[in-house]
Structures are given as structure tokens and as C-alpha cells.
Design an enzyme around this catalytic site. Structure first.
Site, PDB file in Angstrom:
ATOM      1  CB  ALA A 151      -0.491   0.129   0.933  1.00 55.30           C
ATOM      2  CD1 TRP A 152      -2.218   4.284  -2.091  1.00 59.40           C
ATOM      3  CD2 TRP A 152      -1.613   5.191  -0.247  1.00 59.40           C
ATOM      4  NE1 TRP A 152      -3.629   4.210  -1.264  1.00 59.40           N
ATOM      5  CE2 TRP A 152      -3.703   4.863  -0.419  1.00 59.40           C
ATOM      6  CE3 TRP A 152      -1.674   6.323   1.253  1.00 59.40           C
ATOM      7  CZ2 TRP A 152      -4.199   5.343   0.566  1.00 59.40           C
ATOM      8  CZ3 TRP A 152      -2.618   6.795   1.686  1.00 59.40           C
ATOM      9  CH2 TRP A 152      -3.750   6.185   1.716  1.00 59.40           C
ATOM     10  CG  ASN A 153      -0.346   3.084   4.777  1.00 61.09           C
ATOM     11  OD1 ASN A 153       0.090   1.908   4.182  1.00 61.09           O
ATOM     12  ND2 ASN A 153      -0.907   2.714   5.464  1.00 61.09           N
ATOM     13  CE  LYS A 176       1.602  -3.640  -7.715  1.00 62.90           C
ATOM     14  NZ  LYS A 176       1.505  -2.174  -7.753  1.00 62.90           N
ATOM     15  N   PRO A 177       5.106  -1.866  -5.457  1.00 61.84           N
ATOM     16  CG  PRO A 177       7.072   0.148  -5.137  1.00 61.84           C
ATOM     17  CD  PRO A 177       6.184  -1.002  -5.832  1.00 61.84           C
ATOM     18  CD  GLU A 179      -1.709   3.773 -10.327  1.00 58.38           C
ATOM     19  OE1 GLU A 179      -2.830   2.756 -10.114  1.00 58.38           O
ATOM     20  OE2 GLU A 179      -1.193   3.794 -10.854  1.00 58.38           O
ATOM     21  CB  SER A 229      -8.113  -1.970   0.130  1.00 63.55           C
ATOM     22  OG  SER A 229      -8.345  -2.788  -1.141  1.00 63.55           O
ATOM     23  CB  THR A 232      -6.896  -4.806  -3.141  1.00 65.27           C
ATOM     24  OG1 THR A 232      -7.500  -3.489  -3.472  1.00 65.27           O
ATOM     25  CG2 THR A 232      -5.544  -5.828  -3.716  1.00 65.27           C
ATOM     26  CD  GLU A 250      -0.478  -8.073   8.269  1.00 68.76           C
ATOM     27  OE1 GLU A 250      -1.153  -7.215   8.246  1.00 68.76           O
ATOM     28  OE2 GLU A 250       0.453  -8.580   8.545  1.00 68.76           O
ATOM     29  CB  CYS A 284      -3.644  -0.410   8.153  1.00 66.02           C
ATOM     30  SG  CYS A 284      -2.189  -0.767   8.881  1.00 66.02           S
ATOM     31  CE  LYS A 451     -15.190  -9.799  13.068  1.00 67.95           C
ATOM     32  NZ  LYS A 451     -15.771  -8.720  14.197  1.00 67.95           N
TER      33      LYS A 451
END
Ligand code: NDP
Length: 484
Positions: A151-153, A176-177, A179, A229, A232, A250, A284, A451
Site C-alpha cells: 500500500a502507499w502509506n 511491487k510498491p 503506484e 484494502s 483488493t 494485511e 490501517c 476476520k
């Protein structure tokens, strides 16, 4: 301004590789909205090159002793620490997070993971199981080729949290980061090479989902670890399951933070600030549903208001700034849409709620009070700086309400009552929990959700189980006793 344009878009087989025929991806600095660098998405030919390089290199890497592998990872940790300032600046350009955060929470967290798993690598063994004559031994084997998708965070941290255990166990990884934040993982690859990592063992390919998807479905890939997310995650998990691949997922959350009437209010407010506004709310595990006991709700809100008065919003490269922009215009638009839904749904806008005029993707830290469980803002992950304050009357009620969600990433409890703290945490459905603090994720502790929030664990010894498999070998010490 430093030159942040990477040498090339991808890192394959120990070197930067460019192919401008792939879709151009501009790197936007979130504090200004200006393009500050550009990379290109990986073409099918580059994906093939990376997979082949990894498959070729991985057996020799797995055959090295764990101590040798670990030494390389620990050397990489040292290089990252020595270059922390430069890497933090890059992380700030990639994500817009303030330097005050990136200096202490990104490259340093990546270094922790490399150091920790580097230290563990030499101790990864099987066991001897005596059977009174015959015996069994087990061998802990690498899985082979792992794909990491981020993810991007937290682009540096996510790359390292996935690479460190994977490499410690003898796997190769293609990462793969997102984008949106393509720069930091390239530095991790470069540093691992400098530390002595053999070519092909950690590679970086840029691109959006159309690069991630073929990596997930390639039969030569043995494991997929995704940070992203829930929607995804469901797609990637299903694609991986079709080939019975190992997965770590995650994913997102809508985590509860429960503040009882005996809590230290300043600590609870501090936890709520950490759990909602750090990284401009793009975390997250954030505790975005803050359940405050009705008897202290006003006191809690009053103290929160005071402390929000000392937020310093501005240029994230200025170390005095403690609240930066969101990562992208799109993510800010999503957040503002949720703010509108909160107002329309009847919640009280207690603080903030507006985009900040001018350049960059800034939005005010936002607090809604009088939120009820049925409101969209209390049910869906916003992934922006929006705190929902709800009130409750008793323990059983708040536990039931806290658990009434498909998510299960994190949960926190603030109370001075020791037994209540453990009793309540024991009943909350979440993977990563906190008592009288929030959102600390040391590498020594397992991290992950239950969950819909995920499968598997990152960090700690638990991650080893997700990057290796057991072979058991039965050894007969006498004649074979067959029925005929
Ligand atoms: P997304 O789910 O949109 O994307 C995650 C990654 O998956 C990106 O690199 C994305 O590429 C890639 N991707 C998208 N579609 C596919 C596909 N079909 N196959 C393979 N890869 C694909 O998440 P965001 O990047 O928007 O990140 C925010 C989310 O991540 C939030 O829900 C947050 O809670 C979660 N998160 C979870 C964490 C955890 O540890 N539990 C930590 C951090 C974030 P691209 O975006 O480039 O198209």
C-alpha cells in the site's frame, strides 16, 4: 530540493532497469501537487525477466547458512540507519508524511525488521522427534519465490516488513510498491545489494494492479503477501488460492478504541490522536471508532479540542510540522466525501472537516461526535484523518458494539482497572491490541488482523511460519513391518 528521480524505474537482478515503453507513472509530491519524478510500469517482458532472475538465484540463497543470510540483512539495517535522513526525505516526498514522522517511523522501522530477522536467520531450524527407536526430523524450508505488494502509506516499512522475514527464510522476493509511492522500495533494493545480497533475491517492479495481478497468478510464484484494502485482498487471495499459494493479507480496519470512565483522560486523548491523526489518518490499524464512556465524554472532547489546538499543519519537510497532507487528491476526495456523509447522516462535526485552501492535498484533522453505530462513517474504513466519537454506558454493551464489524485488525482499551483491561481485550475480536496506548508496532510483536482484516502475521517469530514450510522425515531404525 533534492533530486529524487530514481536512476531507473525497476530493480531487477541486482541493477536498476528502465523500459520507457511501460505506462508512465508520475510521482506527485502531496504537499504541492507537483510531479517530482516519473517511473514507468513494468512490461510483461520485465516481469518475465524478474521472475526468471529470482528463480535462478533463489536456490543458492536458500543453501547459504542462515547466519550468512542474516549478516547481509543486518548490514542492510546498518546502512539504512546511516542513511536515515536521506531516506526519510525521500519517504516524505513519496507520501507527504511529515519529517517529524518519517525520521522515526519509516526507514528506522524497516531497519528494525532487517536487524530482527537477520538475527533470527541463523536460528531457523527443524526439530528432532524421538519415537522410541524410530524418529522423525523436520526441516524448515524456504517457500521459493514470494511476491510482496504494498500500500502507499508506509512504502519503506512495508517493503522491509515483507522482505526481511522472506529473505531470512531463504526466499526470493519481487516487490511491487503502490503506484502512488514508487520510490522508497527502490532504495531498499539498492541498499540490500550494497549489503551483499545476491542479485535477483530482492527485486522491485513498478505498476498498478495490472502488474500485481500477473505476479499473483504466475505459477512460478509460491507466496503472495499483500498490504492493501479488503476488496483488493479478496481478489488477490482468491487468485492465489486457485493455485494453492501461501498468502499473507494485511488489510484494512475500522478499529475500536474504548475509553472507560476511570481512564487517564490525557493518555486516552493522546492515544486517540495517535490512532487517528498520525500519517494524516492513513494507517490501517487506526482506532477510528473511539467509544468514550458517557460520564467522561464531555471532558474527553474538551481535552481533545485543546490538544488539537497545537497541531502544526504545513510543509512536511519542516521538522516542526506534525500534520501533513494526504497522499493524493483522490484519497482526499474520498475523505471529504465521508465527511459530507457524516454531516448528512446526523453526526455532529466537532472539529475540522474542511480541505485546506492552497496547494497540496491538505485536510483538517476532523472529529465527529454523537456518532452512532449505524452511520456510514462508523462502519466503513475512511483512511483519512476522521475520528468518530461514540458514547457507551457499560462494558458488555461496548464489547458487543466494538465487535459488530466485519473488520478485526486492532483494538484498544484505556482504563485504570487492570482486570477490566485484560477482560475486555480478551473479548475484543482483533489481531493487534493495545492497553493504555495505541498504534505501537515493534518488530518483536506479531502484527495482523482477524476476520476480514487479514490472514497471517507480520513481524515477530510468527512471520517465520508464513515464509517457510516444514518437511518431516520419518527415519526407520529397524525392519519394515508390512502386513503381507
Ligand atoms: P489497495 O488495496 O488499493 O492496493 C494495495 C496494493 O495492491 C497496491 O499496490 C495496488 O496497486 C495493488 N493491487 C490492486 N489491485 C490488484 C490486483 N488485482 N492484483 C494485485 N495487486 C493489486 O490499497 P491502498 O494502496 O489504497 O492502501 C490502503 C489500504 O491498505 C487500506 O485499506 C489500509 O487499511 C490497507 N493497509 C493495511 C495495512 C495492514 O498492515 N493491515 C497497512 C497499510 C495499509 P496500485 O494501487 O498501484 O494499483
Amino acid at each position: 530540493m533534492i533530486d529524487i528521480q530514481p536512476e531507473a524505474s525497476h530493480y531487477i537482478n541486482g541493477a536498476y532497469v528502465e523500459d520507457t515503453s511501460g505506462t508512465a507513472i508520475p510521482v506527485i509530491y502531496p504537499a504541492t501537487g507537483a510531479a517530482v519524478a516519473r517511473v514507468h510500469a513494468a512490461t510483461p517482458a520485465l516481469i518475465e525477466q524478474a521472475i526468471e532472475a529470482a528463480r535462478t538465484a533463489q536456490p543458492a540463497w536458500a543453501a547459504m547458512s542462515g547466519t550468512e543470510r542474516g549478516r547481509i540483512l543486518r548490514r542492510a539495517a546498518d546502512i539504512i540507519r546511516a542513511r536515515n535522513h536521506e531516506l526519510s526525505v525521500l519517504e516524505t516526498y513519496d507520501t507527504g508524511k511529515p519529517m517529524q514522522e518519517t525520521l522515526v517511523a519509516d526507514a528506522t522501522s524497516g531497519a528494525d525488521a532487517l536487524e530482527y530477522f537477520g538475527g533470527l536467520a541463523g536460528s531457523l531450524t527443524g526439530e528432532h522427534i524421538p519415537l522410541g527407536g524410530d524418529w522423525v526430523y523436520t526441516i524448515r524450508e524456504a517457500l521459493g519465490l514470494c511476491v510482496g505488494i504494498g500500500a502507499w502509506n508506509y512504502p519503506t516499512q512495508i517493503a522491509c516488513w515483507k522482505a526481511a522475514p522472506a529473505l531470512a527464510c531463504g526466499n526470493a522476493m519481487i516487490f511491487k510498491p503502490s503506484e502512488v509511492t514508487p520510490l522508497c522500495a527502490l532504495k531498499v533494493a539498492e541498499i540490500l545489494t550494497e549489503a551483499g545480497l545476491p542479485d535477483g533475491i530482492f527485486q522491485v517492479l513498478q505498476g498498478a494492479g495490472e502488474v500485481g495481478a500477473p505476479l499473483v497468478t504466475d505459477p512460478r510464484v509460491d507466496k503472495v503477501s499483500l498490504t492493501g484494502s479488503v476488496p483488493t485482498g479478496k481478489k488477490v487471495y482468491a487468485a492465489a488460492a486457485a493455485q494453492m499459494k501461501h498468502v499473507t493479507m494485511e488489510l484494512g480496519g475500522k478499529s475500536p478504541m474504548v475509553v472507560f470512565e476511570d481512564a487517564n483522560i490525557d493518555d486516552a486523548v493522546g492515544g486517540a490522536i495517535l490512532g487517528n491523526f498520525y500519517s494524516s489518518g492513513q494507517v490501517c490499524s487506526n482506532g477510528t471508532r473511539v467509544f468514550v464512556h458517557a460520564s467522561i465524554k464531555d471532558a474527553f472532547l474538551a481535552r481533545l479540542k485543546e490538544r488539537l489546538g497545537s497541531v502544526v499543519i504545513g510543509d512536511p519537510l519542516d521538522e516542526a510540522v506534525n500534520f501533513g497532507p494526504m497522499v493524493s487528491e483522490a484519497q482526499r476526495a474520498i475523505t471529504l466525501d465521508y465527511v459530507a456523509q457524516g454531516k448528512a447522516g446526523g453526526a455532529t462535526l466537532f472539529h475540522g472537516g474542511k480541505a485546506i485552501e492552497g496547494q497540496g492535498f491538505y485536510i483538517e484533522p476532523t472529529v465527529f461526535s454523537d456518532v452512532t453505530d449505524d452511520m456510514t462513517i462508523a462502519r466503513e474504513e475512511i483512511f483519512g484523518p476522521v475520528m468518530c466519537v461514540l458514547s457507551f454506558e457499560d462494558e458488555a454493551e461496548v464489547i458487543a458494539r466494538a465487535n459488530a464489524t466485519d473488520y478485526g485488525l486492532s483494538a484498544g482499551v484505556f482504563t485504570a482497572d487492570l482486570t477490566r483491561a485484560h477482560r475486555v481485550i480478551g473479548q475484543l475480536q482483533a489481531g493487534s491490541c493495545f492497553i493504555n496506548t495505541y498504534n505501537l508496532a515493534p518488530v518483536e510483536a506479531p502484527f495482523g488482523g482477524v476476520k476480514a482484516s487479514g490472514v497471517g502475521r507480520e513481524n515477530s517469530k510468527a512471520a517465520i511460519e508464513h515464509y517457510s514450510q516444514m518437511k518431516s522425515v520419518y527415519v526407520a531404525m529397524g525392519p519394515v513391518d508390512a502386513p503381507f
